[in-house]
Scaffold this active site. Sequence first.
Site, PDB file in Angstrom:
ATOM      1  N   HIS A 148      -5.392 -12.360  13.926  1.00 37.51           N
ATOM      2  CA  HIS A 148      -4.257 -11.523  13.728  1.00 37.51           C
ATOM      3  C   HIS A 148      -3.607 -11.803  14.779  1.00 37.51           C
ATOM      4  O   HIS A 148      -4.584 -11.915  15.625  1.00 37.51           O
ATOM      5  CB  HIS A 148      -4.780 -10.188  12.955  1.00 37.51           C
ATOM      6  CG  HIS A 148      -5.093 -10.322  12.067  1.00 37.51           C
ATOM      7  ND1 HIS A 148      -4.119 -11.174  10.620  1.00 37.51           N
ATOM      8  CD2 HIS A 148      -5.746  -9.678  11.602  1.00 37.51           C
ATOM      9  CE1 HIS A 148      -5.175 -10.171   9.529  1.00 37.51           C
ATOM     10  NE2 HIS A 148      -6.157 -10.165  10.112  1.00 37.51           N
TER      11      HIS A 148
ATOM     12  N   GLU B 271      -9.868  -4.555   4.714  1.00 40.82           N
ATOM     13  CA  GLU B 271      -9.172  -3.694   3.716  1.00 40.82           C
ATOM     14  C   GLU B 271      -8.007  -3.839   2.976  1.00 40.82           C
ATOM     15  O   GLU B 271      -7.899  -3.290   1.386  1.00 40.82           O
ATOM     16  CB  GLU B 271      -8.610  -2.873   4.579  1.00 40.82           C
ATOM     17  CG  GLU B 271      -9.940  -1.825   5.230  1.00 40.82           C
ATOM     18  CD  GLU B 271     -10.931  -1.630   4.555  1.00 40.82           C
ATOM     19  OE1 GLU B 271     -10.841  -0.554   3.136  1.00 40.82           O
ATOM     20  OE2 GLU B 271     -12.316  -1.285   4.186  1.00 40.82           O
TER      21      GLU B 271
ATOM     22  N   TYR C  41       1.324  -5.691  13.094  1.00 33.59           N
ATOM     23  CA  TYR C  41       0.375  -4.864  12.454  1.00 33.59           C
ATOM     24  C   TYR C  41      -0.579  -4.721  13.942  1.00 33.59           C
ATOM     25  O   TYR C  41      -1.146  -5.279  14.175  1.00 33.59           O
ATOM     26  CB  TYR C  41      -0.397  -5.858  11.555  1.00 33.59           C
ATOM     27  CG  TYR C  41      -1.791  -5.193  10.836  1.00 33.59           C
ATOM     28  CD1 TYR C  41      -1.208  -3.955  10.066  1.00 33.59           C
ATOM     29  CD2 TYR C  41      -2.900  -5.572  10.419  1.00 33.59           C
ATOM     30  CE1 TYR C  41      -2.174  -3.711   9.020  1.00 33.59           C
ATOM     31  CE2 TYR C  41      -3.931  -4.945   9.239  1.00 33.59           C
ATOM     32  CZ  TYR C  41      -3.501  -3.627   9.289  1.00 33.59           C
ATOM     33  OH  TYR C  41      -4.099  -3.062   7.909  1.00 33.59           O
TER      34      TYR C  41
ATOM     35  N   ARG D  81      -3.768  -3.037  13.585  1.00 33.30           N
ATOM     36  CA  ARG D  81      -5.658  -2.990  13.040  1.00 33.30           C
ATOM     37  C   ARG D  81      -5.609  -4.954  13.489  1.00 33.30           C
ATOM     38  O   ARG D  81      -5.858  -5.406  12.148  1.00 33.30           O
ATOM     39  CB  ARG D  81      -5.849  -2.825  11.642  1.00 33.30           C
ATOM     40  CG  ARG D  81      -5.691  -1.410  11.224  1.00 33.30           C
ATOM     41  CD  ARG D  81      -6.800  -0.582  10.627  1.00 33.30           C
ATOM     42  NE  ARG D  81      -6.504   0.754  10.365  1.00 33.30           N
ATOM     43  CZ  ARG D  81      -5.182   2.130  10.011  1.00 33.30           C
ATOM     44  NH1 ARG D  81      -4.355   0.940   9.546  1.00 33.30           N
ATOM     45  NH2 ARG D  81      -5.164   2.954   9.564  1.00 33.30           N
TER      46      ARG D  81
ATOM     47  N   ASP E 195      -1.799  -5.598   3.665  1.00 29.60           N
ATOM     48  CA  ASP E 195      -1.701  -5.288   4.920  1.00 29.60           C
ATOM     49  C   ASP E 195      -2.859  -6.927   4.815  1.00 29.60           C
ATOM     50  O   ASP E 195      -3.485  -7.054   4.082  1.00 29.60           O
ATOM     51  CB  ASP E 195      -2.871  -4.534   5.424  1.00 29.60           C
ATOM     52  CG  ASP E 195      -1.708  -3.190   5.110  1.00 29.60           C
ATOM     53  OD1 ASP E 195      -0.356  -3.686   5.528  1.00 29.60           O
ATOM     54  OD2 ASP E 195      -2.033  -1.810   5.998  1.00 29.60           O
TER      55      ASP E 195
ATOM     56  N   ASP F 166      -5.111  -7.687   6.668  1.00 28.12           N
ATOM     57  CA  ASP F 166      -6.658  -7.398   7.075  1.00 28.12           C
ATOM     58  C   ASP F 166      -7.993  -7.501   5.676  1.00 28.12           C
ATOM     59  O   ASP F 166      -7.494  -7.228   4.338  1.00 28.12           O
ATOM     60  CB  ASP F 166      -6.907  -6.401   7.799  1.00 28.12           C
ATOM     61  CG  ASP F 166      -6.898  -4.688   7.569  1.00 28.12           C
ATOM     62  OD1 ASP F 166      -6.358  -4.732   6.012  1.00 28.12           O
ATOM     63  OD2 ASP F 166      -6.643  -4.050   7.801  1.00 28.12           O
TER      64      ASP F 166
ATOM     65  N   GLU G 148       0.843  -1.011  -0.340  1.00 24.79           N
ATOM     66  CA  GLU G 148      -0.092  -0.166  -0.156  1.00 24.79           C
ATOM     67  C   GLU G 148       1.021   1.522  -0.025  1.00 24.79           C
ATOM     68  O   GLU G 148       0.366   2.881  -0.449  1.00 24.79           O
ATOM     69  CB  GLU G 148      -1.075  -0.008   1.754  1.00 24.79           C
ATOM     70  CG  GLU G 148      -1.869  -1.121   1.509  1.00 24.79           C
ATOM     71  CD  GLU G 148      -1.507  -2.510   2.371  1.00 24.79           C
ATOM     72  OE1 GLU G 148      -0.792  -1.795   2.160  1.00 24.79           O
ATOM     73  OE2 GLU G 148      -1.825  -2.803   3.021  1.00 24.79           O
TER      74      GLU G 148
END
Length: 876
Positions: free
Chosen positions: A354, A84, A307, A309, A80, A82, A7
């Site tokens: 996670h 998103e 990470y 989130r 990432d 997740d 990203e």
Amino acid sequence: MNVLVVESPAKAKTINKYLGPSYKVLASFGHIRDLPAKDGSVRPDDGFAMSWHVDERAQKRIKEIADAVKHADKLILATDPDREGEAISWHVLEVLKEKKALGRAHIERVVFNAVTKQAVLDAIAHPRQINGELVDAYLARRALDYLVGFTLSPVLWRKLPGARSAGRVQSVALRLVVERELEIEKFKPQEYWTIDANVVAYSEMADPTPFKAHLTHLDGKKLDKLSIGSEVEAKRATEAIASRKFAIGDVESKPVKRHPAPPFITSTLQQEASRKLGFSAKRTMQLAQQLYEGVDIGGETVGLITYMRTDGVSMDGGAIHEARSMVGERYGQRYVPGVPRAYSSKVKNAQEAHEAIRPTSFHRTPESVARKLDTDQARLYELVWKRAVASQMESAELERTTVDVVSADKQVILRATGSVVLFDGFLTLYQEGHDDEADEESARLPRLSQGDPATIEKTLPEQHFTEPPPRYSEASLVHKLEELGIGRPSTYASILSVLRDRAYVRMDRGRFVPEDKGRIVTVFLSSFFERYVEYGFTADLEEKLDEVSAGELNWRKLLADFWRDFSAAVDGTKDLKISQVIDVLDEIIGPHIFEPDGSGADPRQCPSCGTGRLSLKLGRFGAFVGCSNYPDCRYTRQLGQKNGEGSAEPKVLGTFPGSGEEVSLRSGRFGPYVQLGEEKPKRASLPKGMAPSSVDLDYAVKLLSLPREVGVHPETGEPITANFGRYGPYVAHSGQYASLDSPEDVFTIGLNHAVTLLAEKKARSRAPRGPEPLKELGASPGGGTVKLMRGRYGPYVTDGKVNATIPNSADPNAVTLEQAVALIAERAAKGPTPKKKKGEKAAAKAKKAEAKPRKAVTKKKAAPNAKKKLAKAAAG
């Protein structure tokens, strides 16, 4: 060659150093496309098909990725780990397919929880395909947010002028803030008294030692908090204690264990960073992103934390082993539990795919990396490191002792409670939350036995009043949303930012205070769309979205069920008249707006004409209070102002510390302001949107003390200051300015954050540009995008063809798409302004100069002499 897509450029730069020349690492800069803000972006009648729009700024990045992939052997999507991140990879792949740019490249999806060389190489060695269920969950969530926002917001614009927007989660969060404020306003304080006593006990085991005890029983009955409700009752209780003899009654000591908290998840990190470090949720996530993406440590760029989130509380087995080793090295084996600690989440609907947030290496201690980080990064890293290490430490052992001091007739009992730390365990490193608050049970009591004589040396009656529930802070609001199962880790920071950006709330001493605009939106939604701002409904929708991501529910079925009822509710408001809306708002909000001030005056009586009745009105740019005798009486006032506010009469707030000069709240031509002194007054305007009724002496002193020096810039040695200006709060340094997110930041922003904002502003200003776009409002009916712009002569709106000035009476930040389109249409109807020829311009200029009265010039020149004469006369 292999192409790897992530990203952010920071992450790309770090990973590029880990991989050899056979890899090209490129950044997508987040999402490369989104649903355009116009009708038809989501089509319920076409199976919820979606039309995606590629951001103009992303076109160049897509071309760069497409050109690289055409000749690549492999495309590795490494965004990432997740939902998103999965969606970003899916978007990149879909766009490349549309462009037929994949060539012979083999497609792989990899995820890593930490930006370290080992983690990246392990991920590349274990590729997978894009997770379709996570993409479905993203599509469902994005479509839901679009359908709610784009369907409900226009209803607000039509029926509630001045309202900005509504959102699926945002509106529920706002409801929490508003309802808490209503609780506070309705709260009636109740008097109660506590009776403490200084006791001295005489024991054979120790010298006489004083300690404090609290009255728990009177007349043989157990007291509750409100049992002693007046000074008379308190005196009677005091006399009852003074008239009796006492001895030590029951003495109970029992061991107690306190266990460490689990490592951080997103929400607990935001809460602790708010409590301990004073960071907003948004600032916490910015810093965590930097620590995750990589920092240069000893010539090597490496991610310092995993990470950020996540709502999983577990740690990798290797990380647990490393944490336990660190505990043994630093504190000794006594501090290492016999069995590694395992945690499970208590968060409703937690997704534990996670790890928790932890250091990528526990051997990178806060002290060893501090010099490589800025102050805020170092403080957040230390918080993460300590919490994660403490989670694998031994429990603290305490001894809690309770001693009863009993009268001879057993009618009066006082109780003392204390605790002693026998073994500090994890407390030697970290204690969760409220670290600065006193522990009521921390007193150490003497060794006593039942029957030991005791003397009451002094009784200490104290008056109290019950207090309302506190307003939400960022930490407590995130905790409440999490507790209700509303929102997810990646959403909390943006939810809180949106509430502030929409001017639905303001921050007062770190607490959320709803603006009247926010109250009105909440009342409107609760009255006409009750189901969609219910806590249970929103949480249930989150559960269904989780079922989609788990493959247990079809995302289109979820949307169809939602849309059937939601569209019917929207259709039900089509015939709703503004007058009906006003009646509902006036009934519910009126008692707050027209609250009696204690003077006995009727708060609904117009202070201007004396005969009209005040009520809530809705105008082009929002709600206001107006007189029933309009147009004969044109009295109006903003919401948040009481009768009399806005008049010339000053309200004295107190005296300025140190000087003793009077501080007053006043209203002038340009709005409300505070003033210091009378002879040579110093003035400061209130921040835009702040209600004068909420200003107290402390806040006035802070305003009058501006500009505030934040600190000295590390590169130039010159001061950085914070203040309010024409366009809102800002920081300044050597003639350079950068805007702040909220008025509260003026008083709280730290040096590192200020330096970062100034640097970012400088980087943006290097490239030549025209008028500055403040934001995009949405699609124009005639095509193109309607934007809010900052121009040379003030803010305006444009559709790319016609520019329309925003009226001075309107708040530019509150202008909606509908209002902007109306302003543009109005300006277009007037036609283009006829341009004057060169000769005409010169003639007009000469005519204007001729018409100017010379008298004014003479006066201006004579003014200094006049002042001198006045000064001489005064001296003589």
